[in-house]
Enzyme design. Structure first.
Site, PDB file in Angstrom:
ATOM      1  N   HIS A 176     -42.134 -39.310  15.103  1.00 38.24           N
ATOM      2  CA  HIS A 176     -41.193 -38.195  15.057  1.00 38.24           C
ATOM      3  C   HIS A 176     -39.823 -38.726  14.668  1.00 38.24           C
ATOM      4  CE1 HIS A 176     -39.023 -34.571  16.253  1.00 38.24           C
ATOM      5  NE2 HIS A 176     -40.205 -33.971  16.186  1.00 38.24           N
ATOM      6  N   ASP A 217     -48.246 -31.834  17.128  1.00 35.12           N
ATOM      7  CA  ASP A 217     -49.346 -31.456  16.232  1.00 35.12           C
ATOM      8  C   ASP A 217     -50.652 -32.165  16.584  1.00 35.12           C
ATOM      9  OD1 ASP A 217     -47.925 -29.655  14.635  1.00 35.12           O
ATOM     10  OD2 ASP A 217     -46.972 -31.305  13.573  1.00 35.12           O
TER      11      ASP A 217
HETATM   12  N1  CMC Z   1     -48.433 -43.579  11.350  1.00 30.98           N
HETATM   13  C1  CMC Z   1     -48.205 -44.878  11.020  1.00 30.98           C
HETATM   14  N2  CMC Z   1     -46.965 -45.394  10.958  1.00 30.98           N
HETATM   15  C2  CMC Z   1     -45.933 -44.579  11.236  1.00 30.98           C
HETATM   16  C3  CMC Z   1     -46.104 -43.245  11.599  1.00 30.98           C
HETATM   17  C4  CMC Z   1     -47.411 -42.757  11.635  1.00 30.98           C
HETATM   18  N3  CMC Z   1     -47.647 -41.492  11.951  1.00 30.98           N
HETATM   19  N4  CMC Z   1     -44.907 -42.684  11.811  1.00 30.98           N
HETATM   20  C5  CMC Z   1     -44.005 -43.632  11.615  1.00 30.98           C
HETATM   21  N5  CMC Z   1     -44.613 -44.782  11.255  1.00 30.98           N
HETATM   22  C6  CMC Z   1     -43.959 -46.040  10.933  1.00 30.98           C
HETATM   23  C7  CMC Z   1     -43.468 -46.010   9.494  1.00 30.98           C
HETATM   24  O1  CMC Z   1     -44.451 -46.484   8.596  1.00 30.98           O
HETATM   25  C8  CMC Z   1     -42.264 -46.903   9.567  1.00 30.98           C
HETATM   26  O2  CMC Z   1     -42.708 -48.229   9.574  1.00 30.98           O
HETATM   27  P1  CMC Z   1     -41.883 -49.379   8.791  1.00 30.98           P
HETATM   28  O3  CMC Z   1     -40.545 -49.403   9.461  1.00 30.98           O
HETATM   29  O4  CMC Z   1     -42.711 -50.589   8.998  1.00 30.98           O
HETATM   30  O5  CMC Z   1     -41.801 -48.908   7.367  1.00 30.98           O
HETATM   31  C9  CMC Z   1     -41.681 -46.613  10.935  1.00 30.98           C
HETATM   32  O6  CMC Z   1     -42.785 -46.153  11.738  1.00 30.98           O
HETATM   33  C10 CMC Z   1     -40.593 -45.561  10.927  1.00 30.98           C
HETATM   34  O7  CMC Z   1     -41.123 -44.369  10.373  1.00 30.98           O
HETATM   35  P2  CMC Z   1     -40.355 -43.389   9.404  1.00 30.98           P
HETATM   36  O8  CMC Z   1     -41.336 -42.671   8.549  1.00 30.98           O
HETATM   37  O9  CMC Z   1     -39.241 -44.097   8.713  1.00 30.98           O
HETATM   38  O10 CMC Z   1     -39.713 -42.405  10.439  1.00 30.98           O
HETATM   39  P3  CMC Z   1     -39.150 -40.991  10.102  1.00 30.98           P
HETATM   40  O11 CMC Z   1     -38.272 -40.658  11.231  1.00 30.98           O
HETATM   41  O12 CMC Z   1     -38.591 -40.915   8.749  1.00 30.98           O
HETATM   42  O13 CMC Z   1     -40.486 -40.110  10.056  1.00 30.98           O
HETATM   43  C11 CMC Z   1     -42.281 -38.713  10.488  1.00 30.98           C
HETATM   44  C12 CMC Z   1     -40.944 -39.281  11.010  1.00 30.98           C
HETATM   45  C13 CMC Z   1     -42.681 -37.562  11.378  1.00 30.98           C
HETATM   46  C14 CMC Z   1     -42.109 -38.217   9.044  1.00 30.98           C
HETATM   47  C15 CMC Z   1     -43.356 -39.828  10.526  1.00 30.98           C
HETATM   48  O14 CMC Z   1     -43.493 -40.310  11.823  1.00 30.98           O
HETATM   49  C16 CMC Z   1     -44.685 -39.363   9.979  1.00 30.98           C
HETATM   50  O15 CMC Z   1     -44.916 -39.384   8.754  1.00 30.98           O
HETATM   51  N6  CMC Z   1     -45.634 -38.924  10.882  1.00 30.98           N
HETATM   52  C17 CMC Z   1     -46.895 -38.361  10.464  1.00 30.98           C
HETATM   53  C18 CMC Z   1     -46.743 -36.888  10.090  1.00 30.98           C
HETATM   54  C19 CMC Z   1     -46.588 -35.990  11.300  1.00 30.98           C
HETATM   55  O16 CMC Z   1     -47.295 -36.124  12.272  1.00 30.98           O
HETATM   56  N7  CMC Z   1     -45.628 -35.059  11.203  1.00 30.98           N
HETATM   57  C20 CMC Z   1     -45.336 -34.088  12.280  1.00 30.98           C
HETATM   58  C21 CMC Z   1     -43.949 -34.279  12.758  1.00 30.98           C
HETATM   59  S1  CMC Z   1     -43.540 -33.561  14.325  1.00 30.98           S
HETATM   60  C22 CMC Z   1     -43.992 -31.931  14.427  1.00 30.98           C
HETATM   61  C23 CMC Z   1     -43.731 -31.107  13.250  1.00 30.98           C
HETATM   62  O17 CMC Z   1     -42.667 -31.132  12.653  1.00 30.98           O
HETATM   63  O18 CMC Z   1     -44.655 -30.393  12.884  1.00 30.98           O
END
Ligand code: CMC
Length: 374
Positions: free
Chosen positions: A260, A311
Site C-alpha cells: 500500500h 483487496d
Molecule cells: N508484491 C511484491 N512486491 C511489492 C508489492 C507487492 N504487492 N508491493 C510493493 N512491493 C515492493 C516493490 O516491488 C518495491 O520493491 P523495490 O523497492 O525492491 O523496487 C517496494 O515494495 C515498494 O513498492 P512500490 O511499488 O514502490 O510502492 P508504492 O507505494 O508505489 O505502491 C502499490 C503501492 C499498492 C501500487 C503496490 O504495493 C502494489 O503494486 N501492490 C499490488 C496491487 C494492489 O494490491 N493494489 C491495491 C492497493 S490498496 C487498495 C486499493 O486501492 O484498492
C-alpha cells in the site's frame, strides 16, 4: 521555480479534507472521526453512506428518510436498461459501470447544476441507481432476465436480490455490508484524486464519477480484488500455495492484494474483513481459499515484510458469495460512490484548479521545416 520531481506525488500533501483520516502509524482509518472497525460492528452500510455524505451519523428518522430516498431512486430508465442489455457480453463490468454513470449524466435534469443541494441530490441518485445498472449487466450478459430493485430491502439485500433473485443468510449479507463499509472512503487515493481533479475545472459530478470509475479499474487500485481471485484460482489448492508464492517472489513479480502507498505495516481494514471472510468460508463450508490466504500472507510477510491490503480478503469473500470475478471491482464502485461524492462536494466548496507542473525533457527548441524539406 522548484523543479524537483515527486513522481506519483509521493508524500505530497495537496489539500485538506474532513471526510476521512488515514493514520498509518497507529493503523487507523476514520470516517468523519469514527473508526471504521467501530462502524462495521455497530452500523449498517446505509448509516455509513449517510455519514460519509453528510458528515454525521443519522438518527432513526434521518435514516428512514435516507432509505426512502434510495428506494425512490433505485430504478434505472428503460433507455439505460436497454443500453446495458445491448452492450457486448464480453465487456468488462467496470466499463459498463463507467458508461452507465455517464448515461445517467445525460439523463439527469440537473447535470449542469453544481450547487451543493443539486450535487447532494445527484450523488444520491447515482448511489441508488449504479447497483441496479451493475446487477442488470450481471444478469443480461448471461442471457437472464433483469431483476428490478425491491422496496424495503436494505442496500446490500437489494444487490443480492437483483443479481441472484434471492437474498442469502443474514451473516452473508452482514459480511457484504462490512465490505461496503470498508470500501466507502479512503482519502486521496488515485480514483478520489481523479474525481477531485475533474471537479476542479468546475465539471459535473457524473463526469467526475465516470473518471473515478476508470481510475479504480486499474489493477494497482480497485482492480486488485479481481487479480487476487485470479491468483488464488491459479494456485488452485493449499498444497501448491507455498511453492507458488515463493516462485512468484523469486521472479520479482508483484503480488496482487499486497502493499500500500500509505500503510507500510498493515492496512487497518484487513483484520475486520479477514474476520468476515472467515465467517463466510465457514458458512459456505469452503476452507480451500482460506488456507491459501493464510499461506500466501505468511510468506509475503516473512520474505518481504509486505502486508495484505483490503483487496486481499474481499476478493475470495465475493467469490464465495457467488459473484463473478470481474464483478468484484464494480462492487467496490457501488460503495466508493459515497466517498467520491463527498470529496467532489468538498472540492466544489473550496475549489482551486488542480494544475501541477512538469519538467520538460523533450527535444530542444527547433525550427519547423516545410513539408518538402523534411
Ligand atoms: N508484491 C511484491 N512486491 C511489492 C508489492 C507487492 N504487492 N508491493 C510493493 N512491493 C515492493 C516493490 O516491488 C518495491 O520493491 P523495490 O523497492 O525492491 O523496487 C517496494 O515494495 C515498494 O513498492 P512500490 O511499488 O514502490 O510502492 P508504492 O507505494 O508505489 O505502491 C502499490 C503501492 C499498492 C501500487 C503496490 O504495493 C502494489 O503494486 N501492490 C499490488 C496491487 C494492489 O494490491 N493494489 C491495491 C492497493 S490498496 C487498495 C486499493 O486501492 O484498492
Amino acid at each position: 521555480m522548484n523543479d524537483e520531481i515527486k513522481k506519483g506525488l509521493l508524500g505530497i500533501v495537496v489539500d485538506e479534507t474532513t471526510v476521512s483520516q488515514v493514520m498509518p502509524d497507529i493503523n487507523s482509518l476514520t470516517y468523519r472521526g469514527y473508526a471504521v472497525q467501530d462502524l462495521c460492528e455497530k452500523c449498517i452500510f446505509e448509516e455509513v453512506a449517510y455519514l460519509v455524505l453528510n458528515g454525521e451519523l443519522p438518527n432513526k428518522s434521518q435514516l428512514n428518510k435516507f432509505k426512502k430516498e434510495l428506494d425512490k431512486n433505485r430504478n434505472i430508465t428503460i433507455n439505460l436498461r436497454e443500453i446495458i442489455k445491448h452492450m457486448p457480453k464480453k465487456s468488462h463490468p467496470m466499463d459498463v459501470a463507467r458508461t452507465a454513470v455517464s448515461v445517467m449524466g445525460l439523463e439527469d435534469k440537473e447535470t449542469n447544476n453544481n450547487s451543493s443541494e443539486a450535487n447532494m441530490r445527484k450523488a444520491i441518485r447515482i448511489f441508488a441507481k449504479t447497483p441496479t445498472a451493475i446487477a442488470a449487466f450481471f444478469r443480461a450478459r448471461k442471457g437472464k432476465n433483469v431483476i428490478p430493485p425491491k422496496k424495503n430491502l436494505s442496500f446490500s439485500e437489494n444487490f443480492f436480490h437483483m443479481c441472484f433473485g434471492k437474498v442469502p443468510k443474514k451473516e452473508i449479507v452482514k459480511a457484504f455490508d462490512v465490505s461496503l463499509i470498508l470500501y466507502a472512503e479512503h482519502s486521496f487515493n488515485v480514483s478520489t484524486f481523479t474525481a477531485r481533479t475533474i471537479t476542479s475545472s468546475l465539471s459535473d459530478i457524473h463526469g467526475a464519477i465516470t473518471g473515478a470509475i476508470a481510475s479504480l479499474k486499474g489493477p494497482l487500485h480497485g482492480g486488485a480484488n479481481e487479480e487476487v481471485m485470479r491468483m488464488m484460482n491459479k494456485i488452485k489448492k493449499p498444497e501448491n500455495a507455498n511453492k507458488w508464492i515463493n516462485n512468484s517472489l523469486d521472479k520479482k513479480e508483484v503480488v496482487m492484494g499486497f502493499g500500500h502507498r500509505v500503510y507500510k505495516s498493515g492496512d487497518s481494514r484487513v483484520p475486520t474483513m479477514k474476520k468476515y471472510f472467515k465467517k463466510v468460508a465457514e458458512i459456505t463450508k469452503d476452507k480451500k481459499f482460506h488456507k491459501i490466504y493464510d499461506i500466501v500472507e505468511k510468506v509475503m510477510i516473512e520474505r518481504k515484510n509486505i502486508h495484505p491490503n483490503v483487496d486481499y480478503p474481499t476478493g475470495p469473500t465475493y467469490h464465495l458469495m457467488g459473484f463473478d470475478t470481474d464483478f468484484f471491482t464494480p462492487i467496490f464502485v457501488i460503495s466508493r460512490i459515497t466517498g467520491w461524492s463527498a470529496h467532489i462536494m468538498e472540492q466544489h466548496k473550496a475549489n482551486k484548479l488542480i494544475r501541477p507542473l512538469s519538467k520538460y525533457s523533450g527535444e530542444k527548441y527547433r525550427k519547423v521545416l516545410l513539408l518538402n524539406q523534411r
